[in-house]
Enzyme design. Structure first.
Site, mmCIF file in Angstrom:
data_model
loop_
_atom_site.group_PDB
_atom_site.id
_atom_site.type_symbol
_atom_site.label_atom_id
_atom_site.label_comp_id
_atom_site.label_asym_id
_atom_site.label_seq_id
_atom_site.Cartn_x
_atom_site.Cartn_y
_atom_site.Cartn_z
ATOM 1 N N HIS A 16 -4.116 21.935 20.104
ATOM 2 C CA HIS A 16 -5.040 21.714 18.936
ATOM 3 C C HIS A 16 -4.830 22.755 17.854
ATOM 4 O O HIS A 16 -5.156 22.678 16.858
ATOM 5 C CB HIS A 16 -6.345 22.625 19.719
ATOM 6 C CG HIS A 16 -6.948 21.608 20.912
ATOM 7 N ND1 HIS A 16 -8.435 21.611 21.341
ATOM 8 C CD2 HIS A 16 -6.500 20.709 21.679
ATOM 9 C CE1 HIS A 16 -8.460 20.764 22.368
ATOM 10 N NE2 HIS A 16 -7.081 20.349 22.626
ATOM 11 N N GLN A 349 9.689 21.812 19.009
ATOM 12 C CA GLN A 349 10.009 20.321 19.210
ATOM 13 C C GLN A 349 10.325 19.664 18.250
ATOM 14 O O GLN A 349 10.984 18.338 18.097
ATOM 15 C CB GLN A 349 8.709 19.738 19.957
ATOM 16 C CG GLN A 349 8.536 18.504 20.131
ATOM 17 C CD GLN A 349 7.623 17.906 21.310
ATOM 18 O OE1 GLN A 349 7.818 18.505 22.581
ATOM 19 N NE2 GLN A 349 6.660 17.325 20.962
ATOM 20 N N HIS A 364 4.967 13.217 27.816
ATOM 21 C CA HIS A 364 3.654 12.835 28.541
ATOM 22 C C HIS A 364 2.743 12.111 27.606
ATOM 23 O O HIS A 364 1.759 11.728 28.068
ATOM 24 C CB HIS A 364 3.111 14.402 29.089
ATOM 25 C CG HIS A 364 2.637 15.057 27.644
ATOM 26 N ND1 HIS A 364 3.362 15.419 26.709
ATOM 27 C CD2 HIS A 364 1.629 15.938 27.581
ATOM 28 C CE1 HIS A 364 2.836 15.979 25.869
ATOM 29 N NE2 HIS A 364 1.505 16.361 26.284
ATOM 30 N N ASN A 368 -0.075 14.993 19.868
ATOM 31 C CA ASN A 368 0.800 15.661 19.010
ATOM 32 C C ASN A 368 2.319 15.099 19.055
ATOM 33 O O ASN A 368 2.986 14.716 18.243
ATOM 34 C CB ASN A 368 0.689 17.133 19.076
ATOM 35 C CG ASN A 368 -0.421 17.709 18.412
ATOM 36 O OD1 ASN A 368 -0.923 17.905 17.352
ATOM 37 N ND2 ASN A 368 -1.332 17.984 19.356
ATOM 38 N N SER A 369 2.583 15.102 20.472
ATOM 39 C CA SER A 369 3.938 14.587 21.030
ATOM 40 C C SER A 369 4.108 13.233 20.425
ATOM 41 O O SER A 369 5.168 12.927 19.955
ATOM 42 C CB SER A 369 4.157 14.842 22.177
ATOM 43 O OG SER A 369 4.221 16.245 22.849
ATOM 44 N N GLU A 372 4.699 13.146 16.698
ATOM 45 C CA GLU A 372 5.944 13.832 16.516
ATOM 46 C C GLU A 372 7.146 12.898 16.659
ATOM 47 O O GLU A 372 7.957 12.880 15.915
ATOM 48 C CB GLU A 372 5.948 15.257 17.025
ATOM 49 C CG GLU A 372 5.147 16.272 16.365
ATOM 50 C CD GLU A 372 4.789 17.364 17.241
ATOM 51 O OE1 GLU A 372 4.022 18.188 17.159
ATOM 52 O OE2 GLU A 372 5.372 17.342 18.614
ATOM 53 N N ASP A 388 -6.146 12.006 27.302
ATOM 54 C CA ASP A 388 -5.887 10.874 26.431
ATOM 55 C C ASP A 388 -4.637 10.377 26.470
ATOM 56 O O ASP A 388 -4.157 9.351 25.859
ATOM 57 C CB ASP A 388 -6.015 11.222 24.939
ATOM 58 C CG ASP A 388 -5.138 12.584 24.656
ATOM 59 O OD1 ASP A 388 -4.838 13.401 25.298
ATOM 60 O OD2 ASP A 388 -4.753 12.589 23.400
ATOM 61 N N GLN A 389 -3.608 11.042 27.254
ATOM 62 C CA GLN A 389 -2.090 10.673 27.465
ATOM 63 C C GLN A 389 -2.085 9.147 27.979
ATOM 64 O O GLN A 389 -1.224 8.459 27.546
ATOM 65 C CB GLN A 389 -1.439 11.590 28.161
ATOM 66 C CG GLN A 389 -1.404 12.868 27.834
ATOM 67 C CD GLN A 389 -1.218 13.829 28.901
ATOM 68 O OE1 GLN A 389 -0.882 13.935 29.807
ATOM 69 N NE2 GLN A 389 -1.856 15.292 28.634
HETATM 70 N N1 UDP Z 1 5.633 21.879 21.665
HETATM 71 C C1 UDP Z 1 6.741 22.697 21.284
HETATM 72 N N2 UDP Z 1 7.705 23.075 22.037
HETATM 73 C C2 UDP Z 1 7.749 22.489 23.552
HETATM 74 C C3 UDP Z 1 6.819 21.754 23.877
HETATM 75 C C4 UDP Z 1 5.805 21.227 23.095
HETATM 76 O O1 UDP Z 1 6.697 23.177 20.252
HETATM 77 O O2 UDP Z 1 8.844 22.640 23.889
HETATM 78 C C5 UDP Z 1 4.683 21.479 20.892
HETATM 79 C C6 UDP Z 1 4.708 20.014 20.509
HETATM 80 O O3 UDP Z 1 5.478 20.049 19.404
HETATM 81 C C7 UDP Z 1 3.201 19.439 20.153
HETATM 82 C C8 UDP Z 1 2.420 20.547 21.099
HETATM 83 O O4 UDP Z 1 3.206 21.631 21.880
HETATM 84 O O5 UDP Z 1 2.817 20.232 18.859
HETATM 85 C C9 UDP Z 1 1.884 19.680 22.609
HETATM 86 O O6 UDP Z 1 0.990 19.179 22.049
HETATM 87 P P1 UDP Z 1 0.581 17.732 22.841
HETATM 88 O O7 UDP Z 1 -0.865 17.283 21.810
HETATM 89 O O8 UDP Z 1 1.829 16.862 22.746
HETATM 90 O O9 UDP Z 1 0.232 17.963 24.264
HETATM 91 P P2 UDP Z 1 -0.528 19.032 25.139
HETATM 92 O O10 UDP Z 1 0.397 20.102 25.171
HETATM 93 O O11 UDP Z 1 -1.910 19.173 24.230
HETATM 94 O O12 UDP Z 1 -0.722 18.285 26.592
#
Ligand code: UDP
Length: 471
Positions: A16, A349, A364, A368-369, A372, A388-389
């Protein structure tokens, strides 16, 4: 932009914080000032806060200021406390900002904070909802909970109210979603099912708003059918994404703000950069399950063995274990040679995905992933965990075609051979692999076009500014 002061509220989860911070940066670049607020404990946990002119930070209480959360913190009663405490605290924050001579002229709130929208309405502050899930997932929530023809089934006869989605949800233009493909919170069996009430409340708050404004972290070409499926009366929807680290991974000259624009909840050293640079182009498998999901030890072992047997070098993010627990990397460190793979507790990331050596993203499927990976043109193997994954994984495989989903066995485990098969599928010299890589490249170009000059997301953002934060 006429001296606007935007209060941007984000719950303190990495997924978020990141897109919200990028939105803050864009509003500031358009001439506004932003106060970026998250929970008291969340703000304290952020390792480094980017410093940009026009951006200040604040916090609000969610009732857990020391970070301690009882195991059952997502029960209905706790969500109700969370609502009461955070609503009052956000109210106080708005008052304080006003007393300090910085009245809030616009409020943007994020997922799981729907009551901030109704508070803004009660205080006559115009507001927007920033949806940090995909438009598809939000369209599913809309489909379930809108008061005109919502399809969520309520069983009011039971003591413990049992709610469930229908067996199939259809959104025009998309393949139907079976129960197993819906965001998991919708299912009564999900341990976090109570959270679904916050999504229901989001829909209600937007329905009650005579002029609802919704900012979507997606782009038109990616999710046009889903965007059409969100049908609030008189709503203005702006797809302004992907909101990510640098608007373009091709950006060879990032500004200081681009570089600093991270607010990680975990520490990271950049030891992996040299390792990545020592590998051939498109040879590395990058593995990360985001900031929240935790995998069981036997599942980690299956992944580890699957990666080893693929024979491809891998960079795997395994977050530090909780105090007193043994980290998985400890158990395998004698079995892993440096040329085979590297395990890190956290990484930047978007930089990793933009590195030329990365050729596959085992993810997963957090939103965001997913965006990205998509913006970097890296094909994905999606192993969803919850929320949501699960829906994102379906979209990646069936609709966007830029990756594949893993298959779980009867115990819900993904076996080593399946990991190897999926990695080979997207990286190997097969027809399917070539198609997946071609689609990944196509979506990368499409995402970059959307956020580039004259692109749909750029134009939508300008339209949002013109309509709600005009000069
Ligand atoms: N992320 C990161 N480094 C890591 C793992 C994750 O910067 O080693 C960031 C990734 O780029 C993304 C966020 O953490 O922006 C994870 O958000 P996402 O919605 O993918 O998953 P959540 O953590 O909410 O399950």
């Amino acid at each position: 932009m006429k001296n606007h002061h935007v209060l941007l509220l984000a719950y303190a989860a990495q997924g978020h914080l990141n897109p919200s911070l990028h939105l803050a940066k864009r509003i500031i670049a358009a001439g506004g000032r932003v106060t970026f607020a998250t929970t008291v404990y969340g703000l304290r946990r952020i390792k480094s806060l980017p410093s940009i002119d026009g951006l200040s930070y604040a916090s609000f209480s969610d009732g857990f200021d020391d970070g301690y959360r009882p195991k059952e913190s997502s029960t209905s009663a706790n969500i109700s406390d969370f609502r009461t405490v955070s609503r009052q605290s956000i109210n106080d924050l708005i008052q304080t900002l006003s007393d300090e001579g910085r009245p809030v002229s616009f409020l943007i709130y994020n997922i799981v904070l729907p009551w901030a929208g109704s508070l803004a309405a009660a205080m006559s502050i115009p507001s927007a909802f920033l949806c940090t899930h995909s438009a598809t997932v939000f369209a599913i929530y809309y489909h379930c909970f809108n008061t005109q023809n919502g399809v969520y089934v309520r069983n009011k006869d039971c003591d413990e109210k049992v709610n469930e989605p229908p067996s199939l949800i259809e959104i025009e233009g998309l393949p139907p979603f079976s129960r197993q493909e819906l965001p998991s919170f919708l299912l009564p069996s999900d341990p976090y099912h109570s959270l679904v009430s916050t999504f229901e409340e989001h829909i209600r708050v937007l329905e009650e708003d005579p002029n609802p404004c919704i900012l979507l972290n997606t782009f038109d070409a990616l999710e046009q059918d889903s965007i059409k499926g969100i049908r609030f009366n008189g709503a203005r929807l702006f797809a302004i994404g992907p909101l990510r680290q640098s608007a373009s991974p091709d950006n060879k000259n990032p500004t200081p703000a681009d570089k600093l624009l991270r607010c990680d909840l975990y520490d990271s050293s950049k030891e992996y950069t040299n390792w990545l640079s020592s590998k051939p182009d498109r040879s590395v498998v990058y593995v990360s399950f985001g900031s929240l999901a935790t995998l069981k030890k036997n599942q980690m072992e299956e992944i580890f063995n699957g990666l080893l047997s693929s024979g491809r070098p891998f960079l795997w993010v395994i977050r530090p274990p909780k105090d007193g627990e043994e980290g998985f990397e400890e158990t395998i460190k004698d079995k892993l040679k440096e040329e085979e793979g590297l395990i890190v507790p956290w990484c930047a990331q978007t930089d990793v995905l933009g590195h030329t050596s990365v050729g596959c993203f085992v993810t997963h499927g957090g939103w965001n992933s997913t965006t990205e990976g998509l913006t970097s043109g890296v094909p994905m193997v999606v192993f969803p965990q919850f929320s949501d994954q699960i829906t994102n994984a379906k979209m990646v495989e069936e609709v966007w075609g830029c990756g594949i989903r893993v298959r779980v066995n009867e115990e819900g485990c993904v076996e080593r051979e399946e990991i190897r098969r999926c990695v080979e599928m997207v990286m190997g010299e097969t027809e399917r692999g070539a198609t997946v890589r071609m689609k990944a490249e196509k979506w990368r170009a499409s995402a970059l076009a959307a956020v580039g000059d004259g692109g749909s997301s750029e134009e939508n953002f300008e339209a949002f500014i013109e309509r709600y934060l005009p000069s």
